[in-house]
Design an enzyme around this catalytic site. Structure first.
Site, PDB file in Angstrom:
ATOM      1  N   ASP A   1       0.646  -1.093  -0.023  1.00 56.57           N
ATOM      2  CA  ASP A   1      -0.182   0.041  -0.016  1.00 56.57           C
ATOM      3  C   ASP A   1       0.789   1.244  -0.077  1.00 56.57           C
ATOM      4  OD1 ASP A   1      -2.328   1.292  -0.136  1.00 56.57           O
ATOM      5  OD2 ASP A   1      -2.758   1.072   2.026  1.00 56.57           O
TER       6      ASP A   1
ATOM      7  N   ARG B   1      -0.169   9.108  -9.976  1.00 55.66           N
ATOM      8  CA  ARG B   1      -0.246   7.939  -9.208  1.00 55.66           C
ATOM      9  C   ARG B   1       0.564   6.848  -9.942  1.00 55.66           C
ATOM     10  NH1 ARG B   1      -3.617   7.242  -5.439  1.00 55.66           N
ATOM     11  NH2 ARG B   1      -4.177   5.260  -5.813  1.00 55.66           N
TER      12      ARG B   1
ATOM     13  N   THR C   1     -10.523  -7.248  -5.874  1.00 57.45           N
ATOM     14  CA  THR C   1     -11.600  -7.331  -6.571  1.00 57.45           C
ATOM     15  C   THR C   1     -12.032  -5.830  -6.596  1.00 57.45           C
ATOM     16  OG1 THR C   1     -12.305  -8.386  -4.634  1.00 57.45           O
ATOM     17  CG2 THR C   1     -12.140  -9.792  -6.535  1.00 57.45           C
TER      18      THR C   1
ATOM     19  N   ASN D   1     -10.504  -3.191  -6.634  1.00 51.78           N
ATOM     20  CA  ASN D   1      -9.542  -2.064  -7.298  1.00 51.78           C
ATOM     21  C   ASN D   1     -10.279  -1.980  -8.678  1.00 51.78           C
ATOM     22  OD1 ASN D   1      -6.318  -3.234  -6.023  1.00 51.78           O
ATOM     23  ND2 ASN D   1      -7.865  -1.666  -5.164  1.00 51.78           N
TER      24      ASN D   1
HETATM   25  C1  FPP Z   1      -1.796   0.078  -3.355  1.00 48.75           C
HETATM   26  O1  FPP Z   1      -1.124   1.355  -3.396  1.00 48.75           O
HETATM   27  C2  FPP Z   1      -1.264  -0.611  -4.637  1.00 48.75           C
HETATM   28  C3  FPP Z   1      -1.829  -1.199  -5.741  1.00 48.75           C
HETATM   29  C4  FPP Z   1      -3.208  -1.236  -5.730  1.00 48.75           C
HETATM   30  C5  FPP Z   1      -1.137  -1.724  -7.027  1.00 48.75           C
HETATM   31  C6  FPP Z   1       0.212  -2.639  -6.350  1.00 48.75           C
HETATM   32  C7  FPP Z   1       0.907  -3.303  -7.656  1.00 48.75           C
HETATM   33  C8  FPP Z   1       2.181  -3.381  -7.681  1.00 48.75           C
HETATM   34  C9  FPP Z   1       3.198  -2.735  -7.199  1.00 48.75           C
HETATM   35  C10 FPP Z   1       2.441  -3.855  -9.383  1.00 48.75           C
HETATM   36  C11 FPP Z   1       2.737  -5.265  -9.137  1.00 48.75           C
HETATM   37  C12 FPP Z   1       3.447  -5.827 -10.273  1.00 48.75           C
HETATM   38  C13 FPP Z   1       3.359  -7.131 -10.430  1.00 48.75           C
HETATM   39  C14 FPP Z   1       3.709  -7.572 -11.897  1.00 48.75           C
HETATM   40  C15 FPP Z   1       3.213  -8.069  -9.414  1.00 48.75           C
HETATM   41  P1  FPP Z   1      -2.325   2.647  -3.806  1.00 48.75           P
HETATM   42  O2  FPP Z   1      -2.598   2.902  -5.094  1.00 48.75           O
HETATM   43  O3  FPP Z   1      -3.493   2.151  -3.006  1.00 48.75           O
HETATM   44  O4  FPP Z   1      -1.701   3.685  -2.658  1.00 48.75           O
HETATM   45  P2  FPP Z   1      -2.445   4.601  -2.115  1.00 48.75           P
HETATM   46  O5  FPP Z   1      -2.978   4.155  -0.760  1.00 48.75           O
HETATM   47  O6  FPP Z   1      -1.169   5.770  -1.440  1.00 48.75           O
HETATM   48  O7  FPP Z   1      -3.350   5.645  -3.071  1.00 48.75           O
END
Ligand code: FPP
Length: 249
Positions: A29, A42, A75, A77
């Site tokens: 996160d 982002r 699910t 997201n």
């Molecule tokens: C949460 O941070 C992160 C995600 C929903 C995406 C995570 C995915 C990756 C790091 C890529 C992984 C790639 C592979 C191929 C496995 P957020 O966007 O919710 O952050 P925030 O809470 O600060 O908004």
């Protein structure tokens, strides 16, 4: 996997090999916040999140941790802006394509957990290829939870079991934990000993609900793109201080 400079390749002296978690799960996160703090879009946070994940995967392997499971896309997201969802799907596909040969070389076994049928067809094909080509590898088991939801996984297992009962292939009193686990996406994988969540939120967020019954939880304020080997080391030290009783005294 293009390496960041490899610091702490050997297991740090203050970690006890026999008391390492066998399976670490991570909720990555804070990518969005990491980018926002730098005035970046982002998606840049997700890009840097991939770099952090690659380093943590390699580090777990270096230190003898047998399995790493990362929550890449829930699910829930799908409710994000369309352009972010599209970016993530393209990113998963590109990373898989770029990293597959390196993962094969390093002996990584990759699997995806989740309802994969809803993913773009080209990503499904890349996932299929990656799972097939790493199936017999002997190194770390790397699971990417993609379009994953813990409740949805449990329902999926219930439906499969109910169908077997309906067909007369199974008696209700034959349903036990072992049988149930055979119908989860994580079938054959031991439960996570340690869940790490970055960026400070104290939630499980529908991740591995069945499997985390007795996992130790470690939350750090560090945002995922900044989560590195030093942070993992800290998490493992905290884990080794825990007294795991599994409900006993
Ligand atoms: C949460 O941070 C992160 C995600 C929903 C995406 C995570 C995915 C990756 C790091 C890529 C992984 C790639 C592979 C191929 C496995 P957020 O966007 O919710 O952050 P925030 O809470 O600060 O908004």
């Amino acid at each position: 996997m293009t390496a960041k400079p490899s610091v702490l390749k050997e297991l740090p002296a203050d970690l006890i090999r026999d008391r390492l978690p066998r399976h670490v799960a991570v909720i990555m996160d804070g990518n969005g916040r990491w980018a926002k703090r730098r005035g970046l879009p982002r998606i840049m946070g997700h890009r840097r999140g991939v770099d952090a994940l690659k380093d943590i995967l390699r580090c777990c392997d270096d230190w003898g941790i047998q399995a790493l499971t990362a929550y890449a896309f829930s699910t829930e997201n799908w409710g994000r802006p369309l352009e972010e969802v599209d970016f993530l799907m393209t990113l998963f596909e590109r990373v898989l394509r770029q990293e597959l040969q390196e993962m094969i070389k390093e002996g990584v076994r990759i699997r995806f957990a989740g309802n994969l049928k809803m993913l773009p067809a080209s990503l499904q094909a890349e996932i299929e290829r990656a799972m097939e080509e790493t199936r017999n590898n002997q190194g770390i088991q790397f699971t990417v939870a993609t379009n994953y939801g813990g409740r949805q996984e449990i329902l999926h297992a219930c439906r499969a079991i109910a169908t077997q009962v309906q067909q007369g292939k199974l008696q209700p009193d034959e349903i036990d934990e072992t049988l149930f686990e055979q119908h989860l996406y994580t079938q054959g994988l031991c439960d996570p000993d340690l869940l790490i969540r970055s960026s400070g939120e104290m939630r499980v967020s529908n991740f591995l609900l069945w499997q985390m019954a007795y996992s130790e939880i470690y939350v750090t304020d560090t945002l995922w793109p900044d989560f590195d080997r030093t942070e993992l080391h800290r998490a493992l030290c905290a884990y080794q201080q825990r007294d795991r009783r599994f409900g006993k005294v």
